[in-house]
Design an enzyme around this catalytic site. Structure first.
Site, PDB file in Angstrom:
ATOM      1  N   ILE A 209      49.302  50.311  47.111  1.00  0.00           N
ATOM      2  CA  ILE A 209      49.918  49.411  45.866  1.00  0.00           C
ATOM      3  C   ILE A 209      49.867  50.044  45.260  1.00  0.00           C
ATOM      4  O   ILE A 209      51.288  50.000  43.772  1.00  0.00           O
ATOM      5  CB  ILE A 209      48.951  47.814  45.740  1.00  0.00           C
ATOM      6  CG1 ILE A 209      48.948  47.394  46.610  1.00  0.00           C
ATOM      7  CG2 ILE A 209      49.297  47.409  44.929  1.00  0.00           C
ATOM      8  CD1 ILE A 209      47.853  46.388  46.813  1.00  0.00           C
TER       9      ILE A 209
ATOM     10  N   ASP B 247      43.609  58.900  40.525  1.00  0.00           N
ATOM     11  CA  ASP B 247      42.798  58.047  41.419  1.00  0.00           C
ATOM     12  C   ASP B 247      41.096  59.119  41.776  1.00  0.00           C
ATOM     13  O   ASP B 247      41.753  60.470  42.079  1.00  0.00           O
ATOM     14  CB  ASP B 247      43.571  58.213  42.568  1.00  0.00           C
ATOM     15  CG  ASP B 247      42.815  57.144  43.711  1.00  0.00           C
ATOM     16  OD1 ASP B 247      42.483  57.843  44.352  1.00  0.00           O
ATOM     17  OD2 ASP B 247      43.786  56.144  43.899  1.00  0.00           O
TER      18      ASP B 247
ATOM     19  N   ARG C 106      41.078  43.926  41.569  1.00  0.00           N
ATOM     20  CA  ARG C 106      40.163  42.563  41.888  1.00  0.00           C
ATOM     21  C   ARG C 106      38.985  42.177  40.402  1.00  0.00           C
ATOM     22  O   ARG C 106      39.792  43.082  39.645  1.00  0.00           O
ATOM     23  CB  ARG C 106      39.088  43.560  42.853  1.00  0.00           C
ATOM     24  CG  ARG C 106      38.991  44.365  44.258  1.00  0.00           C
ATOM     25  CD  ARG C 106      39.399  42.752  45.791  1.00  0.00           C
ATOM     26  NE  ARG C 106      39.608  42.435  46.882  1.00  0.00           N
ATOM     27  CZ  ARG C 106      41.196  42.345  46.479  1.00  0.00           C
ATOM     28  NH1 ARG C 106      42.196  41.530  46.090  1.00  0.00           N
ATOM     29  NH2 ARG C 106      41.227  41.866  48.178  1.00  0.00           N
TER      30      ARG C 106
ATOM     31  N   ASP D 150      45.843  38.769  37.259  1.00  0.00           N
ATOM     32  CA  ASP D 150      45.818  37.506  38.639  1.00  0.00           C
ATOM     33  C   ASP D 150      44.715  37.110  39.558  1.00  0.00           C
ATOM     34  O   ASP D 150      44.229  36.671  39.983  1.00  0.00           O
ATOM     35  CB  ASP D 150      46.532  38.160  39.662  1.00  0.00           C
ATOM     36  CG  ASP D 150      46.972  37.665  40.427  1.00  0.00           C
ATOM     37  OD1 ASP D 150      47.906  36.481  40.899  1.00  0.00           O
ATOM     38  OD2 ASP D 150      47.307  38.232  41.875  1.00  0.00           O
TER      39      ASP D 150
ATOM     40  N   GLU E 251      35.901  33.556  39.905  1.00  0.00           N
ATOM     41  CA  GLU E 251      37.121  33.026  40.391  1.00  0.00           C
ATOM     42  C   GLU E 251      36.107  32.070  41.502  1.00  0.00           C
ATOM     43  O   GLU E 251      34.710  32.721  42.043  1.00  0.00           O
ATOM     44  CB  GLU E 251      37.786  34.033  41.283  1.00  0.00           C
ATOM     45  CG  GLU E 251      38.968  34.549  40.866  1.00  0.00           C
ATOM     46  CD  GLU E 251      39.466  35.638  41.365  1.00  0.00           C
ATOM     47  OE1 GLU E 251      39.877  34.605  43.121  1.00  0.00           O
ATOM     48  OE2 GLU E 251      40.151  36.627  41.127  1.00  0.00           O
TER      49      GLU E 251
ATOM     50  N   HIS F 169      44.945  34.242  41.514  1.00  0.00           N
ATOM     51  CA  HIS F 169      45.233  35.303  42.715  1.00  0.00           C
ATOM     52  C   HIS F 169      46.547  35.357  43.687  1.00  0.00           C
ATOM     53  O   HIS F 169      45.692  34.677  44.895  1.00  0.00           O
ATOM     54  CB  HIS F 169      43.205  35.130  43.650  1.00  0.00           C
ATOM     55  CG  HIS F 169      43.853  36.479  43.999  1.00  0.00           C
ATOM     56  ND1 HIS F 169      42.142  36.583  44.412  1.00  0.00           N
ATOM     57  CD2 HIS F 169      43.772  37.470  44.527  1.00  0.00           C
ATOM     58  CE1 HIS F 169      41.992  37.510  44.479  1.00  0.00           C
ATOM     59  NE2 HIS F 169      42.923  38.328  45.025  1.00  0.00           N
ATOM     60  N   ILE F 170      47.583  35.228  43.223  1.00  0.00           N
ATOM     61  CA  ILE F 170      48.617  35.537  44.392  1.00  0.00           C
ATOM     62  C   ILE F 170      49.669  36.426  45.076  1.00  0.00           C
ATOM     63  O   ILE F 170      50.780  36.649  44.610  1.00  0.00           O
ATOM     64  CB  ILE F 170      49.433  34.394  43.560  1.00  0.00           C
ATOM     65  CG1 ILE F 170      49.954  34.396  42.005  1.00  0.00           C
ATOM     66  CG2 ILE F 170      48.890  32.901  43.752  1.00  0.00           C
ATOM     67  CD1 ILE F 170      51.318  34.019  41.490  1.00  0.00           C
ATOM     68  N   GLY F 171      49.206  37.752  44.179  1.00  0.00           N
ATOM     69  CA  GLY F 171      49.951  39.347  44.174  1.00  0.00           C
ATOM     70  C   GLY F 171      50.172  39.274  45.661  1.00  0.00           C
ATOM     71  O   GLY F 171      50.975  39.864  45.589  1.00  0.00           O
ATOM     72  N   ALA F 172      49.994  39.375  46.801  1.00  0.00           N
ATOM     73  CA  ALA F 172      50.187  38.840  48.007  1.00  0.00           C
ATOM     74  C   ALA F 172      50.969  37.507  48.574  1.00  0.00           C
ATOM     75  O   ALA F 172      51.515  37.755  49.581  1.00  0.00           O
ATOM     76  CB  ALA F 172      49.265  39.384  49.352  1.00  0.00           C
TER      77      ALA F 172
END
Length: 320
Positions: free
Chosen positions: A157, A176, A244, A268, A273, A291-294
């Protein structure tokens, strides 16, 4: 063999599984009733997204369970290692939603730099009575082109986000712990493309140099971004979290927004939650999605099809 897709599955996924000889059940079973339902209906495969949790109690209570599938990337709602120790296959779809999440990152970025989260609240209320006042209030937008985007977490991502940023003319830096570098291919019309090599750098350098920061990390103990990290950022930074909940200290974020250290945030995902804090929900400098990323039609089609292919492949190769 019966499959319970407790958080839903695309029509393309259902069709592929039915063609493979499965019966797909999409009834939503309450969390506390899952074990009973699985056993009573002889369910062998449970597919979930982010809502349903498959923990040790369900795994222990369902000895006939053979496969647990997660439609998406993160599997923090599944006790993965414990399930595998019991001989249960655990699968996910890490590549299916990368572009969808990356596009949502830019939806929040464009929203933040042009104050859309506040404008969309106030135009219906004051647009006919205070048009000139609102025009003045939202007249100091900034452009993304030419700015530096810092990407924390440079997996699929993060790299999809980098590709979009490069296409937009942004500078990209990344941090990273597990990825040293990546080659990002940016495609154009008529089969033209460019490859851009991005070498990851220390977190402290990313914080210091980024105009905007986006997080793409798994759930973990402790904050990735807290008060100290925000203090190390540029003044007027924008922060996006479509990864997350719990990786950003929301109290520190609110304080930084109120102090104008942070120009805006796009969230998001949330620490609490499905009941985010009211201060987060009502803040005029935060762009919000639930929480609609996907959650695009294209991503859900890819997720359903990929899950079906993996399940059928497991059956053929190992006769689960």
């Amino acid at each position: 063999m019966k499959i319970l897709a407790n958080d839903g599955i695309s029509e393309s996924g259902i069709k592929a599984l039915e063609q493979g000889g499965f019966e797909v059940i999409t009834a939503k079973v309450a969390q506390e009733q899952i074990a009973n339902y699985v056993n009573a209906n002889n369910i062998r495969v449970v597919l979930v997204r982010s809502a349903t949790k498959v923990r040790k109690d369900i795994i222990d209570a369902c000895p006939g369970l053979k496969i647990i599938g997660r439609g998406g990337v993160g599997m923090d709602n599944i006790d993965v290692e414990y399930a595998r120790s019991k001989g249960i296959h655990v699968i996910n779809t890490p590549a299916s939603s990368s572009e969808s999440v990356a596009e949502l990152v830019f939806a929040h970025l464009f929203t933040g730099v042009r104050f859309l989260q506040d404008s969309n609240r106030n135009m219906p209320l004051e647009g006919d009575s205070n048009f000139d006042g609102l025009k003045k209030a939202y007249a100091n937008g900034i452009e993304l082109r030419g700015k530096t985007l810092g990407i924390i977490g440079f997996g699929r991502i993060g790299q999809a986000t980098a590709k979009m940023a490069l296409g937009l003319g942004m500078k990209v830096i990344a941090a990273d712990k597990y990825v040293d570098n990546a080659e990002i291919r940016v495609d154009f019309y008529n089969n033209q493309f460019i490859n851009v090599d991005i070498v990851t750098e220390p977190m402290e350098d990313l914080l210091r140099h980024s105009d905007f920061i986006t997080l793409h990390v798994p759930a973990q103990d402790g904050y990735v971004i807290g008060a100290a990290e925000i203090a190390a950022m540029k003044d007027g930074v924008g922060i996006i979290n479509c990864s997350r909940g719990g990786v950003i200290d929301e109290v520190a974020l609110i304080e930084a927004l109120d102090a104008n250290k942070v120009l805006f945030a796009g969230l998001d995902v949330f620490e609490n939650e499905p009941t985010p804090e009211i201060k987060i929900l009502m803040h005029p400098k935060i762009s919000l999605t639930p929480h609609i990323g996907a959650a695009t039609l294209e991503a859900q089609d890819r997720i359903g099809t990929e899950l079906a292919e993996q399940i059928i492949g497991l059956l053929k190769s190992e006769k689960v």
